[in-house]
Design a protein around this motif. Structure first.
Motif, PDB file in Angstrom:
ATOM      1  N   LYS A  68     109.631   3.598  17.732  1.00  0.00           N
ATOM      2  CA  LYS A  68     110.174   2.357  17.194  1.00  0.00           C
ATOM      3  C   LYS A  68     111.377   2.627  16.305  1.00  0.00           C
ATOM      4  CE  LYS A  68     108.549  -1.772  14.697  1.00  0.00           C
ATOM      5  NZ  LYS A  68     107.355  -2.365  14.041  1.00  0.00           N
TER       6      LYS A  68
ATOM      7  N   LYS B 155     103.648   2.736  13.329  1.00  0.00           N
ATOM      8  CA  LYS B 155     104.143   1.552  14.033  1.00  0.00           C
ATOM      9  C   LYS B 155     104.543   0.432  13.086  1.00  0.00           C
ATOM     10  CE  LYS B 155     102.832  -1.878  17.543  1.00  0.00           C
ATOM     11  NZ  LYS B 155     101.760  -2.367  18.455  1.00  0.00           N
TER      12      LYS B 155
ATOM     13  N   ALA C 172     103.995   5.773  17.984  1.00  0.00           N
ATOM     14  CA  ALA C 172     104.654   4.476  18.181  1.00  0.00           C
ATOM     15  C   ALA C 172     105.701   4.237  17.117  1.00  0.00           C
ATOM     16  CB  ALA C 172     103.615   3.349  18.174  1.00  0.00           C
TER      17      ALA C 172
ATOM     18  N   SER D  91      99.552   5.511  16.425  1.00  0.00           N
ATOM     19  CA  SER D  91     100.435   4.696  15.605  1.00  0.00           C
ATOM     20  C   SER D  91     101.625   5.500  15.111  1.00  0.00           C
ATOM     21  CB  SER D  91      99.669   4.114  14.418  1.00  0.00           C
ATOM     22  OG  SER D  91     100.497   3.290  13.633  1.00  0.00           O
TER      23      SER D  91
END
Length: 241
Positions: free
Chosen positions: A237, A129, A233, A230
């Motif tokens: 992203k 992330k 993510a 993470s």
């Protein structure tokens, strides 16, 4: 040794600091305006400092290029100032493992990365992330992915220039550090990090920093890897970026 460690720790904590939320946003704005990549508060990279063969565990210090070295990891901002430094692991250690030991992984949360910001790192690092890496070029990248990689690389070159600037001023870091005491070498290198930042703040370095590039293929914490959440993510992203 304890006096030296204490002094270095004091100056390191004063001259090498993680950005405040306000400074992080300022860095992100400047880098986006300069290169087009949004949300970047810093770039991360590793480099090797050549050393003479240590007397103890010398095989562990041989890196993938075949010479003895100490591993460094640095993060810098848009001014080429170091905002985090980690030094001391043997040259045979992979960049991603250095990242896990450095203490930066512990900072990969919303407290240290406000407004969904992130670092930029090369393909050696784990995408997550708060750490954006390039798409692996398998010959089938889309136009959007190719453009992402180009802007990512252009922005990330900032850290390579920062490392180049450091090695330009401390030539031993480019050639061979004439020290065999592996317990003292990290203190010597950390002192150079501190002086690097002082030089930039005093504007004692060269003006044409963008032309400086010397490419190169201590926090007491344990290793930490990114969580699966993470990593997922980070994938989402990156696709959105």
């Amino acid at each position: 040794m304890s006096i030296l460690t204490g002094l270095l720790g004091k100056f390191r904590n004063y001259f090498i600091t993680w950005p405040t939320p306000l400074k992080a946003q300022e860095t992100a704005n400047i880098l986006e305006a300069r290169y087009g990549f949004p949300g970047v508060i810093g770039m991360v990279d590793g480099t090797h400092i050549p050393i003479s063969a240590p007397k103890i565990d010398k095989q562990a210090y041989i890196n993938r290029k075949g010479f003895h070295s100490i591993q460094l990891q640095v993060l810098c901002n848009e001014k080429h100032e170091f905002i985090h430094c980690y030094v001391g692991l043997p040259g045979s250690v992979h960049d991603n493992r250095v990242f896990r030991y450095s203490g930066v992984q512990q900072k990969c949360n919303d407290e240290y990365f406000p407004e969904n910001t992130h670092l930029l790192g090369d393909k050696a690092y784990t995408r997550q992330k708060h750490l954006m890496t390039p798409f692996i070029d398998n010959g089938h990248l889309t136009v959007e992915e190719t453009h992402y990689n180009y802007v990512h690389s252009s922005t990330r070159m900032t850290i390579e220039r920062a490392i180049g600037l450091l090695k330009l001023h401390w030539r031993y870091f480019k050639n061979k550090l004439p020290m065999r005491r592996t317990d003292l070498i990290p203190h010597y290198i950390m002192a150079a990090y501190i002086l690097h930042n002082i030089g930039l703040k005093r504007q004692d370095y060269f003006e044409n920093v963008d032309e400086i590039l010397l490419p190169d293929e201590v926090d007491d914490v344990g290793p930490l890897d990114a969580t699966n959440e993470s990593k997922a993510a980070g994938a989402a992203k990156r696709e959105n970026l």
